[in-house]
Design a protein around this motif. Structure first.
Motif, PDB file in Angstrom:
ATOM      1  N   UNK A  86      53.878  -8.047  -3.379  1.00 57.87           N
ATOM      2  CA  UNK A  86      53.414  -6.703  -3.074  1.00 57.87           C
ATOM      3  C   UNK A  86      53.288  -5.859  -4.341  1.00 57.87           C
ATOM      4  N   UNK A  87      52.352  -4.915  -4.275  1.00 54.39           N
ATOM      5  CA  UNK A  87      52.228  -3.891  -5.301  1.00 54.39           C
ATOM      6  C   UNK A  87      52.450  -2.540  -4.627  1.00 54.39           C
ATOM      7  N   UNK A  88      53.161  -1.658  -5.328  1.00 54.69           N
ATOM      8  CA  UNK A  88      53.493  -0.355  -4.760  1.00 54.69           C
ATOM      9  C   UNK A  88      52.582   0.709  -5.359  1.00 54.69           C
ATOM     10  N   UNK A  89      51.853   1.408  -4.488  1.00 58.50           N
ATOM     11  CA  UNK A  89      50.995   2.521  -4.937  1.00 58.50           C
ATOM     12  C   UNK A  89      51.794   3.801  -4.737  1.00 58.50           C
ATOM     13  N   UNK A  90      52.093   4.500  -5.841  1.00 55.00           N
ATOM     14  CA  UNK A  90      53.028   5.631  -5.819  1.00 55.00           C
ATOM     15  C   UNK A  90      52.344   6.957  -5.443  1.00 55.00           C
ATOM     16  N   UNK A  91      53.124   7.763  -4.710  1.00 54.37           N
ATOM     17  CA  UNK A  91      52.827   9.189  -4.519  1.00 54.37           C
ATOM     18  C   UNK A  91      51.402   9.492  -4.060  1.00 54.37           C
ATOM     19  N   UNK A  92      50.996   8.862  -2.964  1.00 51.82           N
ATOM     20  CA  UNK A  92      49.677   9.170  -2.396  1.00 51.82           C
ATOM     21  C   UNK A  92      49.855  10.352  -1.437  1.00 51.82           C
ATOM     22  N   UNK A  93      49.023  11.390  -1.613  1.00 51.94           N
ATOM     23  CA  UNK A  93      49.336  12.654  -0.919  1.00 51.94           C
ATOM     24  C   UNK A  93      48.290  13.122   0.081  1.00 51.94           C
ATOM     25  N   UNK A  94      47.498  12.181   0.629  1.00 58.20           N
ATOM     26  CA  UNK A  94      46.625  12.544   1.753  1.00 58.20           C
ATOM     27  C   UNK A  94      46.342  11.295   2.573  1.00 58.20           C
ATOM     28  N   UNK A  95      46.057  11.495   3.853  1.00 60.76           N
ATOM     29  CA  UNK A  95      45.789  10.349   4.733  1.00 60.76           C
ATOM     30  C   UNK A  95      44.527   9.616   4.284  1.00 60.76           C
ATOM     31  N   UNK A  96      43.536  10.367   3.852  1.00 62.16           N
ATOM     32  CA  UNK A  96      42.274   9.741   3.405  1.00 62.16           C
ATOM     33  C   UNK A  96      42.515   8.901   2.159  1.00 62.16           C
ATOM     34  N   UNK A  97      43.296   9.440   1.214  1.00 66.24           N
ATOM     35  CA  UNK A  97      43.576   8.689  -0.008  1.00 66.24           C
ATOM     36  C   UNK A  97      44.416   7.448   0.283  1.00 66.24           C
ATOM     37  N   UNK A  98      45.325   7.537   1.266  1.00 62.22           N
ATOM     38  CA  UNK A  98      46.124   6.368   1.644  1.00 62.22           C
ATOM     39  C   UNK A  98      45.198   5.224   2.058  1.00 62.22           C
ATOM     40  N   UNK A  99      44.211   5.522   2.909  1.00 67.45           N
ATOM     41  CA  UNK A  99      43.288   4.482   3.381  1.00 67.45           C
ATOM     42  C   UNK A  99      42.437   3.945   2.231  1.00 67.45           C
ATOM     43  N   UNK A 100      41.928   4.851   1.385  1.00 66.30           N
ATOM     44  CA  UNK A 100      41.081   4.414   0.266  1.00 66.30           C
ATOM     45  C   UNK A 100      41.873   3.540  -0.707  1.00 66.30           C
ATOM     46  N   UNK A 101      43.100   3.954  -1.008  1.00 65.10           N
ATOM     47  CA  UNK A 101      43.930   3.201  -1.951  1.00 65.10           C
ATOM     48  C   UNK A 101      44.219   1.799  -1.424  1.00 65.10           C
ATOM     49  N   UNK A 102      44.517   1.703  -0.136  1.00 64.35           N
ATOM     50  CA  UNK A 102      44.830   0.396   0.471  1.00 64.35           C
ATOM     51  C   UNK A 102      43.607  -0.515   0.430  1.00 64.35           C
ATOM     52  N   UNK A 103      42.459   0.040   0.811  1.00 70.44           N
ATOM     53  CA  UNK A 103      41.233  -0.776   0.837  1.00 70.44           C
ATOM     54  C   UNK A 103      40.929  -1.340  -0.549  1.00 70.44           C
ATOM     55  N   UNK A 104      41.027  -0.482  -1.562  1.00 65.77           N
ATOM     56  CA  UNK A 104      40.744  -0.957  -2.918  1.00 65.77           C
ATOM     57  C   UNK A 104      41.770  -1.998  -3.358  1.00 65.77           C
ATOM     58  N   UNK A 105      43.054  -1.697  -3.136  1.00 65.78           N
ATOM     59  CA  UNK A 105      44.123  -2.575  -3.616  1.00 65.78           C
ATOM     60  C   UNK A 105      44.081  -3.937  -2.929  1.00 65.78           C
ATOM     61  N   UNK A 106      43.793  -3.952  -1.636  1.00 66.12           N
ATOM     62  CA  UNK A 106      43.718  -5.224  -0.903  1.00 66.12           C
ATOM     63  C   UNK A 106      42.593  -6.088  -1.470  1.00 66.12           C
ATOM     64  N   UNK A 107      41.440  -5.487  -1.700  1.00 69.82           N
ATOM     65  CA  UNK A 107      40.302  -6.236  -2.246  1.00 69.82           C
ATOM     66  C   UNK A 107      40.606  -6.718  -3.661  1.00 69.82           C
ATOM     67  N   UNK A 108      41.289  -5.888  -4.459  1.00 71.89           N
ATOM     68  CA  UNK A 108      41.655  -6.273  -5.831  1.00 71.89           C
ATOM     69  C   UNK A 108      42.548  -7.509  -5.817  1.00 71.89           C
ATOM     70  N   UNK A 109      43.537  -7.514  -4.911  1.00 71.63           N
ATOM     71  CA  UNK A 109      44.449  -8.649  -4.846  1.00 71.63           C
ATOM     72  C   UNK A 109      43.735  -9.922  -4.397  1.00 71.63           C
ATOM     73  N   UNK A 110      42.858  -9.778  -3.411  1.00 67.66           N
ATOM     74  CA  UNK A 110      42.118 -10.953  -2.925  1.00 67.66           C
ATOM     75  C   UNK A 110      41.240 -11.519  -4.041  1.00 67.66           C
ATOM     76  N   UNK A 111      40.572 -10.638  -4.788  1.00 64.44           N
ATOM     77  CA  UNK A 111      39.708 -11.106  -5.886  1.00 64.44           C
ATOM     78  C   UNK A 111      40.508 -11.901  -6.914  1.00 64.44           C
ATOM     79  N   UNK A 112      41.718 -11.417  -7.242  1.00 67.50           N
ATOM     80  CA  UNK A 112      42.568 -12.137  -8.214  1.00 67.50           C
ATOM     81  C   UNK A 112      42.985 -13.495  -7.667  1.00 67.50           C
ATOM     82  N   UNK A 113      43.427 -13.537  -6.416  1.00 63.62           N
ATOM     83  CA  UNK A 113      43.886 -14.791  -5.804  1.00 63.62           C
ATOM     84  C   UNK A 113      42.741 -15.782  -5.644  1.00 63.62           C
TER      85      UNK A 113
END
Length: 501
Positions: free
Chosen positions: A237-264
């Motif tokens: 897991x990777x921890x995304x720190x201090x996200x302060x809006x519901x919209x940003x939470x969703x955007x951050x997750x979508x980007x991070x999930x795709x980033x991890x899949x691309x690396x794997x």
């Protein structure tokens, strides 16, 4: 790209197969209190920098922390609201790290013995379906200060107003499977905290912020984790720190999930690290390698005795808990007869629920809900206003509902009255009286208008006998002749008697 999530699993297609998303969240909720966790300094938002700092908060030598009982009570209330285990014994530890806005050189937190243990909350998705997220723990800790980097190109300023403010860190189990579910979880948690009045929940003011732990795994692995409890089935897991809006939470997750899949997919490995979300670019960036507990050199704080709660203290707080959102939603459906949808919309926000219950007093629940959910919220949304900014008070809206119920005005006239109250204020009953807006219930007067219309339109009257639905034309004409004030029920009854026999 993600596939259809109708089964509420977020699937990412890769060249070597599918990947699924798994998340747990650590939510930092600022305790609603007048003073800080270990000092008497104020906690008001927006004060001038460094004006709410005691010698304890500034980390001056020889200063001893003293526990704020009100903050302890707020943490226990929150734990009870999360259906969680309250630990009668808990202990404060020092979490050692060094940063300019941490004057003590350590943070007083709880590690091995948190004040609240395991619990769970039921969350609602936008489509009305429910899912349960396990709570691992809730612990109390003090906030750090704030580093300000944009006042001087060559210097960083430090504001210690926030230093020592009480935080509740609420740690979920990794039971969250989609970006939308992560947002729904935080939204539900925020609603519960607001109902309990233990946290303001304003994400823009930093009262609620989320650290999101994101990992990906192959289909079927999450189910093995649930079955065995072993994290070896989940990805790093990777921890995304201090996200302060519901919209940003969703955007951050979508980007991070795709980033991890691309690396794997390229044969790489995921480094366990802490990342920050850049909202402007829509990407996560590496901040530092993820620390483990031993990196912080935790040890019991020697200045604070362990916290021992009396059962009577916990029982008293439990006895005085308010009605929580899920209970309120259930009551609205079962006792008031509202639809699941209306009940859910009304109970989803404390201010909204409070407003509705004032409008409801002694009035028809469905009519009151309709006016709050449709007319009022529709207009507030159009104007970009929140419920607490409504120019129409619950007493005024309740007055309009009463006038409809006793047939003083029709639903159509009520909308005109609403517009007047919105723009000018005033008592709805007085407005109706002063402006002659009462609906006509005098059947004699209505009957005369109908007779004249039938006499003037014999062909149209004949058509109604063959096609009863065309009677609507006459209803419209009567309302037009009487300025919209005719009682619609009376109009329909008289027309049906005269035209359909």
């Amino acid at each position: 790209m993600p596939l259809d999530h109708s089964d509420h699993t977020y699937v990412i297609k890769g060249a070597t197969g599918d990947w699924e998303l798994v998340m747990g969240l650590e939510v930092h909720a600022q305790v609603k209190s007048n003073a800080k966790l270990f000092s008497g300094a104020a906690t008001a938002f927006g004060a001038e920098p460094n004006t709410q700092v005691s010698l304890v908060d500034a980390g001056m030598p020889g200063m001893l922390p003293v526990i704020n009982e009100a903050c302890v009570a707020q943490a226990v209330r929150t734990g009870l609201g999360l259906n969680a285990q309250i630990n009668a014994f808990s202990r404060f530890d020092r979490k050692n790290y060094f940063y300019p806005d941490l004057p003590q050189g350590y943070q007083i937190s709880q590690f091995a013995h948190p004040i609240v243990g395991e619990g769970e909350i039921e969350c609602e998705r936008d489509d009305g379906t429910l899912f349960t997220v396990g709570i691992e723990r809730l612990h109390l800790e003090q906030d750090a200060g704030k580093s300000i980097h944009d006042l001087d190109p060559t210097a960083t300023y430090v504001d210690l107003n926030r230093s020592g403010v009480a935080l509740m860190e609420i740690v979920s189990r990794p039971h969250i499977r989609t970006p939308a579910d992560a947002a729904a979880y935080v939204r539900t948690l925020r609603t519960i905290l607001r109902y309990l009045d233990t946290c303001g929940g304003d994400m823009e003011k930093g009262q609620l912020r989320a650290d999101v732990n994101v990992s990906v795994c192959r289909p079927g692995q999450y189910e093995k984790f649930i079955e065995t409890g072993s994290f070896e089935h989940l990805g790093t897991r990777c921890e995304i720190k201090n996200v302060n809006s519901l919209r940003f939470i969703m955007q951050a997750i979508e980007y991070e999930a795709q980033r991890q899949v691309d690396i794997l997919e390229e044969g790489g490995t995921i480094d366990q690290e802490t990342r920050l979300f850049d909202a402007n670019a829509g990407v996560t960036r590496s901040m530092r390698s993820k620390e483990e507990a031993h990196d912080y050199r935790y040890f019991p704080d020697p200045d604070l005795l362990p916290l021992q709660l009396e059962e009577s203290f916990i029982a008293d707080l439990k006895a005085n808990l308010p009605e929580l959102p899920a209970e309120k939603r259930k009551r609205f459906v079962e006792e008031l007869g509202l639809s699941e949808y209306d009940a859910s919309v009304l109970a989803a926000d404390k201010d909204r629920a409070d407003y509705f219950e004032k409008v409801l007093e002694g009035r028809d629940p469905k009519l009151a809900a309709n006016w709050v959910n449709n007319e009022l919220f529709g207009r507030l949304n159009k104007e970009g206003l929140g419920i607490t900014e409504s120019p129409v008070s619950p007493e005024q809206l309740g007055g309009i509902v009463s006038l409809i119920m006793d047939k003083t005005i029709s639903g159509k006239i009520a909308k005109d009255v609403f517009e007047i109250v919105w723009a000018e204020g005033g008592d709805p009953a007085k407005i109706v009286d002063d402006r002659g807006m009462k609906q006509v219930t005098d059947t004699g007067a209505i009957e005369k208008v109908i007779d004249d219309l039938i006499a003037a339109n014999p062909d149209q009257a004949e058509k109604v006998k063959d096609k009863p639905k065309t009677m609507g034309w006459f209803v419209g004409q009567v309302m037009k002749e009487m300025g919209g004030k005719a009682n619609p029920q009376a109009v329909n009854e008289i027309l049906a008697r005269k035209l359909l026999g």
